[in-house]
Every structure is written in C-alpha cells, then in structure tokens.
Write a protein that holds these residues in place. Structure first.
Motif, mmCIF file in Angstrom:
data_model
loop_
_atom_site.group_PDB
_atom_site.id
_atom_site.type_symbol
_atom_site.label_atom_id
_atom_site.label_comp_id
_atom_site.label_asym_id
_atom_site.label_seq_id
_atom_site.Cartn_x
_atom_site.Cartn_y
_atom_site.Cartn_z
ATOM 1 N N ALA A 69 0.834 -1.211 0.000
ATOM 2 C CA ALA A 69 0.000 0.000 0.000
ATOM 3 C C ALA A 69 0.868 1.261 0.000
ATOM 4 O O ALA A 69 0.566 2.226 -0.714
ATOM 5 C CB ALA A 69 -0.927 -0.001 1.207
ATOM 6 N N VAL A 70 1.934 1.257 0.777
ATOM 7 C CA VAL A 70 2.849 2.409 0.807
ATOM 8 C C VAL A 70 3.515 2.585 -0.550
ATOM 9 O O VAL A 70 3.626 3.700 -1.067
ATOM 10 C CB VAL A 70 3.889 2.248 1.931
ATOM 11 C CG1 VAL A 70 5.011 3.262 1.801
ATOM 12 C CG2 VAL A 70 3.220 2.369 3.286
ATOM 13 N N HIS A 71 3.949 1.487 -1.151
ATOM 14 C CA HIS A 71 4.573 1.547 -2.483
ATOM 15 C C HIS A 71 3.623 2.191 -3.494
ATOM 16 O O HIS A 71 4.015 3.098 -4.230
ATOM 17 C CB HIS A 71 4.975 0.137 -2.934
ATOM 18 C CG HIS A 71 5.588 0.099 -4.289
ATOM 19 N ND1 HIS A 71 6.940 0.288 -4.503
ATOM 20 C CD2 HIS A 71 5.043 -0.086 -5.511
ATOM 21 C CE1 HIS A 71 7.192 0.214 -5.789
ATOM 22 N NE2 HIS A 71 6.053 -0.019 -6.433
ATOM 23 N N HIS A 72 2.389 1.733 -3.511
ATOM 24 C CA HIS A 72 1.419 2.266 -4.477
ATOM 25 C C HIS A 72 1.047 3.716 -4.178
ATOM 26 O O HIS A 72 0.792 4.496 -5.110
ATOM 27 C CB HIS A 72 0.190 1.365 -4.561
ATOM 28 C CG HIS A 72 0.488 0.068 -5.255
ATOM 29 N ND1 HIS A 72 0.769 -0.024 -6.595
ATOM 30 C CD2 HIS A 72 0.606 -1.181 -4.764
ATOM 31 C CE1 HIS A 72 1.025 -1.277 -6.914
ATOM 32 N NE2 HIS A 72 0.938 -2.001 -5.823
ATOM 33 N N ALA A 73 1.009 4.095 -2.908
ATOM 34 C CA ALA A 73 0.747 5.495 -2.560
ATOM 35 C C ALA A 73 1.881 6.389 -3.072
ATOM 36 O O ALA A 73 1.630 7.457 -3.648
ATOM 37 C CB ALA A 73 0.579 5.653 -1.056
#
Length: 83
Positions: A69-73
């Motif tokens: 999720a952090v990567h995609h954000a």
C-alpha cells in the motif's frame, strides 16, 4: 527483508529530488524495500543500474503487510506524466 517492489513511472515537471544526485527527470523506476519494518525508497532512470535514495521518503511501518500500500501510494504521488 522482503522482496523489493518496483514500478515504472514518469516524473512530473521539476522531476524527483534524490539525496545522491539531486533532481532526476523523465522515465524512472520506483523501488521500495522493506527491512525490519523500515521502508527504504529509491528511484533510478528506467533500465539503469544505479539506484538513488528518494529524499525524505523512508518510513517505518507498524505492519509489514502495509508495504504494498505504501509503495502504491508513493507511485501515485510520483507518477505525474502531465504535471
């Protein structure tokens, strides 16, 4: 350490600030690596060998399941092909 996540993106006007070489622009790749709850964030020119640390982007996760999720954000913030 988990497997790093990588994604291509196009930097917006003004590029992306790195700790190592300053601003880089154009077609880039994002890589996030999770080690003991800490996410390291790096970028490189698409297809290049050398990665550069993204300024002020590293973070600590409470749950390693949040890595994706952090990567995609981050990708959503960085990928600005039209500004």
């Amino acid at each position: 350490m988990t497997e790093p996540l990588t994604s291509p993106f196009k930097a917006g006007p003004g590029g992306v600030m790195t700790d190592d070489v300053g601003v880089i622009t154009g077609d880039l790749e994002l890589r996030t690596t999770l080690t003991d709850g800490a996410v390291a964030v790096e970028v490189r020119y698409e297809g290049a060998d050398e990665w550069y640390r993204l300024s002020a982007a590293d973070c600590q996760l409470a749950d390693q399941k949040d890595h994706e999720a952090v990567h995609h954000a981050l990708l959503g913030v960085l990928h600005r092909p039209e500004g």
